[in-house]
Write a protein that holds these residues in place. Structure first.
Motif, PDB file in Angstrom:
ATOM      1  N   GLN A 130      37.178  38.323  44.365  1.00 53.82           N
ATOM      2  CA  GLN A 130      36.434  37.249  45.693  1.00 53.82           C
ATOM      3  C   GLN A 130      37.457  37.621  46.597  1.00 53.82           C
ATOM      4  O   GLN A 130      37.100  38.171  47.683  1.00 53.82           O
ATOM      5  N   GLU A 131      38.135  36.742  45.976  1.00 48.45           N
ATOM      6  CA  GLU A 131      39.280  36.851  47.154  1.00 48.45           C
ATOM      7  C   GLU A 131      40.123  38.891  48.046  1.00 48.45           C
ATOM      8  O   GLU A 131      40.472  38.726  48.660  1.00 48.45           O
TER       9      GLU A 131
ATOM     10  N   VAL B 196      33.245  40.948  43.251  1.00 50.32           N
ATOM     11  CA  VAL B 196      33.084  39.942  42.213  1.00 50.32           C
ATOM     12  C   VAL B 196      31.959  41.505  41.274  1.00 50.32           C
ATOM     13  O   VAL B 196      31.929  41.055  40.433  1.00 50.32           O
ATOM     14  N   THR B 197      31.364  42.000  42.099  1.00 47.89           N
ATOM     15  CA  THR B 197      29.913  43.247  40.647  1.00 47.89           C
ATOM     16  C   THR B 197      30.874  43.853  40.612  1.00 47.89           C
ATOM     17  O   THR B 197      30.314  44.109  39.162  1.00 47.89           O
TER      18      THR B 197
ATOM     19  N   ILE C  37      37.245  35.707  38.652  1.00 47.63           N
ATOM     20  CA  ILE C  37      35.969  36.419  39.641  1.00 47.63           C
ATOM     21  C   ILE C  37      36.244  36.480  40.436  1.00 47.63           C
ATOM     22  O   ILE C  37      36.196  36.619  42.040  1.00 47.63           O
ATOM     23  N   GLU C  38      37.044  34.838  40.853  1.00 44.23           N
ATOM     24  CA  GLU C  38      38.073  34.236  41.624  1.00 44.23           C
ATOM     25  C   GLU C  38      38.848  35.165  42.510  1.00 44.23           C
ATOM     26  O   GLU C  38      38.349  35.347  43.833  1.00 44.23           O
TER      27      GLU C  38
ATOM     28  N   SER D  98      38.202  41.394  47.216  1.00 46.67           N
ATOM     29  CA  SER D  98      36.871  42.342  47.292  1.00 46.67           C
ATOM     30  C   SER D  98      35.752  41.885  47.778  1.00 46.67           C
ATOM     31  O   SER D  98      34.759  42.804  47.845  1.00 46.67           O
ATOM     32  N   GLY D  99      36.054  40.575  48.124  1.00 45.60           N
ATOM     33  CA  GLY D  99      34.436  39.991  48.340  1.00 45.60           C
ATOM     34  C   GLY D  99      33.535  40.236  47.594  1.00 45.60           C
ATOM     35  O   GLY D  99      33.280  40.193  46.239  1.00 45.60           O
ATOM     36  N   ASP D 100      32.081  39.711  47.807  1.00 47.80           N
ATOM     37  CA  ASP D 100      30.930  40.450  46.637  1.00 47.80           C
ATOM     38  C   ASP D 100      31.435  41.435  46.225  1.00 47.80           C
ATOM     39  O   ASP D 100      30.930  41.432  44.939  1.00 47.80           O
TER      40      ASP D 100
ATOM     41  N   ASP E 133      35.856  33.238  34.989  1.00 46.28           N
ATOM     42  CA  ASP E 133      35.875  32.537  36.489  1.00 46.28           C
ATOM     43  C   ASP E 133      37.299  32.490  36.897  1.00 46.28           C
ATOM     44  O   ASP E 133      36.897  33.671  38.474  1.00 46.28           O
TER      45      ASP E 133
END
Length: 364
Positions: free
Chosen positions: A74-75, A82-83, A70-71, A77-79, A67
């Motif tokens: 996300q901060e 995350v992918t 992933i967090e 590069s965005g979605d 997590d």
């Protein structure tokens, strides 16, 4: 057959299986079922509970680190980030080095065994390849060509066992004679007690450094395995103190009636020691030896790490530095192997103690 099996189990320190033997023979079913439940089933149940808690803890820690990654993605590069991060985690490119699960440790152990089989095959092929050349070199008085590839996990286990047994016998040959001498003389005992009390708590790292200072100077022209020499001497010096103290105590507390009998029979010093003092002191001496084996096995890992001896200590350190996806699992696998071998060494010493002392001591 039943009594013989029970005797053997008790002799080697596995008396907790006795109710199973009696139950199989149809003896006092209710009583032995209860004993079997307490001595076997409950310990097995505790192992199962331990594995469940371990798996739950490993899963929780894995998810915490996952997590977090992933967090951060996300901060940054965005979605899309995350992918990408999820793909990297699934492929193993982005490793999560938290506590491995029991399944991961089992897989790592299987990998280590497969690696051992592969290395063993390579050694056999190399030996066959150079057999003719080595035969010629032997005729010429030259050293044979040796396999210089990395050792397998099993090879490192045997290296550690060789080191710990060498250290144990060094401790035995140092501590027992000195303990007998100190035990026989109250003057010597009080004179050298301060020395024992100072050196007994010294860290294995310090003993290693002291041995290294001496051995490296004494072996300047030696072409053999100096790391092994340093390791087993340091292990022996770290582990000898329990045997020394227990031998001294055992000899100094021999029943005075036995000593008086030796005087009446006009026994010499050697006869008194080997016929009266040692047999009476064996229980305490072997208690010290069992502690010595355990201490030797514990300090071995740190000493091998420092000396770069190709044993389990070096294996653990190299895997820690390696940082591969399965490195943590291999370290935990090594931890269990170290613990199981330590237990077996203690059982071995317990069995030898029963052979020598002929006591009915229960397994500790």
């Amino acid at each position: 057959m039943k009594d013989r099996s029970i005797h053997i189990l008790n002799f080697v320190g596995l008396g907790f299986f006795e109710p199973a033997i009696r139950l199989a023979a149809g003896e006092e079913t209710k009583k032995n079922l209860i004993a079997l439940l307490k001595k076997v089933f409950l310990p097995v149940l505790s192992v199962g509970l331990f594995l469940i808690l371990w798996h739950a803890g490993a899963t929780y820690l894995y998810n915490v680190e996952k997590d977090f990654k992933i967090e951060r993605a996300q901060e940054a590069s965005g979605d899309a980030g995350v992918t990408l991060e999820l793909q990297r985690i699934e492929s193993g490119e982005s490793s999560i080095n938290s506590l491995p699960s029991p399944g991961a440790v089992l897989d790592a152990f299987k990998t280590l065994l497969a690696d051992h089989r592969s290395i063993t095959a390579k050694k056999a092929a190399f030996k066959e390849k150079v057999a003719a050349t080595n035969a010629k070199r032997e005729e010429q008085g030259l050293d044979p060509i040796k396999y210089t590839g990395r050792p397998s996990f099993v090879d490192q286990i045997f290296t550690s066992l060789k080191t710990v047994f060498a250290g144990f016998f060094l401790a035995l040959f140092l501590a027992v004679p000195v303990g007998i001498i100190l035990g026989l003389s109250s003057t010597l005992r009080s004179s050298f007690n301060w020395l024992i009390q100072i050196f007994k708590p010294v860290s294995p790292v310090v003993w290693f450094l002291l041995v290294y200072m001496i051995v490296k100077t004494m072996t300047l022209s030696y072409n053999g395995d100096v790391s092994f020499i340093i390791s087993f001497i340091a292990v022996g010096l770290c582990a000898m103190w329990a045997t020394l103290v227990n031998t001294t105590l055992g000899v100094s507390t021999v029943d005075k009636d036995y000593i008086n009998v030796a005087k009446v029979l006009n026994l010499g010093v050697g006869q008194k020691v080997f016929k009266i003092v040692l047999p009476s002191s064996f229980p305490l001496i072997f208690t010290g030896l069992r502690i010595t084996v355990s201490v030797a096995w514990m300090v071995l890992i740190a000493i091998e790490l420092l000396s770069q001896s190709p044993g389990l200590g070096t294996f653990v350190w190299e895997e820690f530095q390696n940082g591969a996806n399965d490195s943590n699992a291999k370290i935990i696998a090594a931890m269990f192997v170290i613990g199981i071998i330590g237990f077996l060494l203690d059982r071995l010493m317990f069995t030898v103690q029963k052979f020598v002392t002929f006591t009915e001591e229960a397994a500790a």
